[in-house]
Design a protein around this motif. Structure first.
Motif, mmCIF file in Angstrom:
data_model
loop_
_atom_site.group_PDB
_atom_site.id
_atom_site.type_symbol
_atom_site.label_atom_id
_atom_site.label_comp_id
_atom_site.label_asym_id
_atom_site.label_seq_id
_atom_site.Cartn_x
_atom_site.Cartn_y
_atom_site.Cartn_z
ATOM 1 N N HIS A 124 30.545 21.440 -1.741
ATOM 2 C CA HIS A 124 31.373 20.281 -1.425
ATOM 3 C C HIS A 124 32.802 20.732 -1.153
ATOM 4 N N CYS A 125 33.516 19.905 -0.424
ATOM 5 C CA CYS A 125 34.938 20.178 -0.186
ATOM 6 C C CYS A 125 35.710 19.848 -1.464
ATOM 7 N N MET A 126 36.536 20.785 -1.892
ATOM 8 C CA MET A 126 37.273 20.595 -3.147
ATOM 9 C C MET A 126 38.388 19.568 -3.005
ATOM 10 N N GLU A 164 34.586 28.657 -0.296
ATOM 11 C CA GLU A 164 35.876 28.217 0.249
ATOM 12 C C GLU A 164 35.625 27.063 1.205
ATOM 13 N N CYS A 165 36.667 26.325 1.509
ATOM 14 C CA CYS A 165 36.533 25.257 2.501
ATOM 15 C C CYS A 165 37.706 25.327 3.475
ATOM 16 N N TYR A 166 37.387 25.273 4.771
ATOM 17 C CA TYR A 166 38.402 25.385 5.835
ATOM 18 C C TYR A 166 38.532 24.065 6.600
ATOM 19 N N CYS A 167 38.246 22.944 5.946
ATOM 20 C CA CYS A 167 38.300 21.654 6.640
ATOM 21 C C CYS A 167 39.754 21.228 6.832
ATOM 22 N N PRO A 168 40.001 20.247 7.697
ATOM 23 C CA PRO A 168 41.386 19.816 7.933
ATOM 24 C C PRO A 168 42.111 19.400 6.647
ATOM 25 N N LEU A 169 41.389 18.751 5.728
ATOM 26 C CA LEU A 169 42.036 18.345 4.468
ATOM 27 C C LEU A 169 42.516 19.569 3.683
ATOM 28 N N CYS A 170 41.660 20.586 3.636
ATOM 29 C CA CYS A 170 42.004 21.794 2.882
ATOM 30 C C CYS A 170 43.121 22.569 3.580
ATOM 31 N N VAL A 171 43.092 22.575 4.910
ATOM 32 C CA VAL A 171 44.150 23.280 5.651
ATOM 33 C C VAL A 171 45.509 22.636 5.348
HETATM 34 ZN ZN ZN Z 1 37.804 20.963 2.524
#
Ligand code: ZN
Ligand code: GLA
Length: 689
Positions: A124-126, A164-171
């Motif tokens: 899941h996205c953190m 790890e997560c590289y989604c726009p929210l995480c960026v």
């Molecule tokens: Zn994310």
């Protein structure tokens, strides 16, 4: 956690050692006969705990808003009535299909910027607020259903956090994190990351992307900060779950299960927020590349990593394989007797639990062939079950060990920042940097001298230790060099190696000579060059007379992989290189500073060479070394008035030790001299302090 006669008892409800494992009744709800049989067999195996609900979300909430907890209540009741306590997980380790279907943002994005599909687990996205909402809801419902049950003794958060997560929210969060870290000053970041190189200067934090595989992989500072951010972000997520649980059940301890020195997350940051450390241990036992004793010694090293995160209480062995696993390259059976030995090693190193993945083999899917206490055969009449049940009996005899602690006087510094920075730096040889393995191998040399060693961070307090070992301490955080100097000045024995103090916390090289930040004057050396050796290259160190043992004067020890050319300004030269254009030049040095000594080993020296150097340091520091037969490990735990010596024979041969005094708790025998150990045998000797 309770204090009892100077002991730190993790679970007052459990008498002695906790014995349990992952239990998945949700896979067997249509087989009440099997669920009944589970209880009978657990009792037969001497289990007093079961870990429930680790991947149960879709059983709790098969469709959004539709809840089924009765099966869980029944199960916890049944266990409790039979004296088996529950470790209860939050189910966030895997998402139900409806969640990914309805809330795309909860799905992680990979390092190419591609969003995952639904599936597998731990993905899941953190940062996702929706995911947190859904977790808050299901955990609140879980608490309503069983949260106050007297059988529940511990919260197990999610499962093996990772990735790890590289989604726009995480960026976006990464950019905010950086802006905060560099005081909103992009020039500060440009300097720290040396961005004029390859024309990489940033004009603002919003230009910064994470190190995508097909993007910016060339800035070492960025890569390091991304790893730190991932830890920060995962910890932030974990704290969200912890805060929720602490609101619901303020007094119940929480843990999450770690995996060795898992590279993806700096566990020490996470550990600060946990009540107790737990980990999952799956070494490749009986492999064809090292001795069984070495594999086990490296496992002891990982126990020490866990112990080092909370030195004032025991830790938990949350998972181990009762038989084999299904994900090693070669899935070898644990040999007869090894399960017991492996479990006793965990206790010896400071665990108060022996737990398994898994109680019962699942019938289908990914882990159907993973070892379990109960096989597809379904009976207690298997080799593995008998070994588990035998151990269950023995653990009862070790009740009084619970709460005692390993009290080491030697520590090794091992850090995630160092592992990351060394791994990313371009240079040396990627195959032979082997930071974690090198630390484990050095740990083994000390273990062979019968000395227990803690594993700590460069930011931990060094007081209380007499000997400090810092292998490849490539990255130095602010103040560490000064603290190392103070440690030596007050009488400490310090040993550092090649690759010490090359870069600062942002991976900028120190100017004016390695080891930097003032360490070159502490050791009295400057490392001018480092040579990377091919596997077939040979070099050695010849020690000066009297340095190792009297009888071993002028002994030559092998050098592999790395050799630094040292300029010695103010230190005794203990050993010199024997080959190559730097033959005769210093390789190992030592310098007196205040009351202590600072020893620098400029090359990857053979383990026998390291062992000899350690013996010299331990002797000077007054640390008691034990004479141990080859392949025997000794660890000592102490309570207020008793100590427990664990002797573990990590060989398939009989062996004996002399001068052992006290009662062997496993047999009741009083020893006054010789202790005989059968192949893979063990003894726990209790004596008054
Ligand atoms: Zn994310
Ligand atoms: C990990 C997980 C378990 C299981 C085991 C298999 O430790 O936490 O769920 O997959 O590996 O060895």
């Amino acid at each position: 956690m309770e204090k009892e006669k100077g002991k730190k008892i993790l679970f007052p409800q459990i008498k002695g050692i906790l014995h349990g494992g992952d239990y998945n009744p949700e896979q067997w709800l249509d087989r009440p006969d099997i669920l009944e049989e589970d209880i009978r067999l657990m009792k037969k195996a001497g289990m007093n705990s079961a870990s429930l609900g680790i991947f149960s979300w879709s059983a709790y909430e098969p469709r959004e808003g539709e809840y089924h907890f009765q099966w869980l209540t029944d199960c916890i009741d049944r266990l409790y009535e039979n004296g088996i306590y529950t470790v209860l997980a939050t189910p966030s380790g895997a998402k139900p299909a409806w969640l990914d279907e309805n809330y795309l943002e909860a799905l992680r994005v990979d390092s190419y910027g591609v969003r995952y599909h639904h599936g597998a687990r731990h993905n899941h996205c953190m940062s996702s607020p929706v995911y947190r909402d859904k977790v808050r809801n299901i955990v609140t419902r879980l608490h309503e259903a069983v949260g106050e049950h007297p059988g529940v003794i511990l919260w197990h958060i999610s499962n093996e956090f990772g990735g790890e997560c590289y989604c726009p929210l995480c960026v976006k969060r990464f950019q905010d994190y950086l802006a905060e870290k560099f005081d909103g000053d992009i020039d500060k970041l440009n300097h720290a990351w040396w961005t004029p190189f390859w024309s990489h200067q940033y004009n603002g934090f919003d230009q910064i992307e994470p190190p995508y595989q097909n993007g910016e992989f060339s800035i070492m500072g960025l890569k390091l900060e991304w790893r730190r951010f991932t830890t920060w972000s995962m910890t932030d997520y974990m704290k969200f779950e912890i805060n929720l649980l602490k609101e619901l059940t303020p007094d119940r301890p929480v843990t999450t299960n770690f995996m060795q020195l898992y590279e993806g997350l700096d566990y020490r940051e996470m550990a600060k927020h946990l009540d107790v450390i737990s980990w999952d241990s799956y070494p490749c036992l009986h492999n064809d590349y090292e001795s069984f004793a070495s594999t086990m010694a490296h496992n002891a090293f990982h126990h020490a990593v866990m112990r080092g995160m909370k030195r004032d209480k025991p830790f938990m062995l949350m998972e181990s394989a009762p038989g084999l696993v299904n994900w090693h390259q070669y899935n070898k059976l644990k040999r007869p007797g090894v399960h017991r030995l492996f479990s006793l090693q965990a206790l010896a190193c400071g665990s108060d639990t022996v737990q398994y993945f898994q109680w019962r083999k699942s019938r289908g899917s990914y882990e159907q062939y993973h070892g379990a206490v109960v096989d597809h055969l379904g009976t207690g009449d298997t080799r593995i079950f008998r070994e588990v049940a035998g151990l269950g009996e023995e653990l009862k005899r070790l009740e009084s060990v619970a709460g005692s602690l390993v009290q080491a006087q030697t520590a090794m510094i091992v850090d995630w920042d160092v592992m990351w920075a060394l791994g990313d730096m371009r240079g040396l040889c990627d195959e032979t940097k082997r930071y974690a393995d090198t630390c484990a191998a050095i740990y083994e040399t000390m273990l062979r001298l019968g000395v227990d060693v803690d594993v700590i961070s460069q930011m931990d307090d060094f007081t209380g230790y007499r000997v400090l070992v810092a292998p490849m301490l490539y990255l130095l955080k602010p103040g560490v060099a000064q603290r190392l100097r103070a440690f030596v000045e007050k009488g400490g024995e310090l040993l550092a190696t090649y690759l010490t103090g090359y870069v600062d916390e942002n991976t900028l090289c120190y100017l004016g000579g390695f080891p930097g930040d003032g360490l070159s004057s502490l050791f009295g050396v400057v490392s001018e060059e480092i040579d990377t050796l091919y596997p077939t290259d040979q070099n050695g160190v010849c020690f000066a007379e009297g340095v190792l043992q009297e009888s071993d004067s002028l002994r030559e020890e092998q050098v592999r992989d790395y050799a630094e050319r040292l300029r010695v300004s103010d230190a005794d030269i203990l050993g010199r290189y024997t080959s190559d254009f730097y033959a005769g030049e210093p390789a190992v040095t030592e310098r007196v500073q205040g009351e202590g000594h600072a020893c620098y080993v400029g090359c990857r020296l053979s383990m026998t060479g390291m062992r000899a150097l350690f013996a010299r340091m331990f002797k000077r520091a007054g640390i008691h070394m034990r004479q141990l037969p080859e392949g025997v490990e000794c660890h000592v735990r102490a309570g207020e008035d008793r100590q427990y010596e664990f002797y573990l024979n990590m060989t398939d041969r009989e062996t004996a030790l002399s001068d052992v005094q006290g009662e062997n708790l496993l047999t009741g025998e009083m020893l006054q001299g010789t202790l005989n150990l059968e192949p893979y045998g063990a003894a726990v000797i209790v004596s008054k302090l």
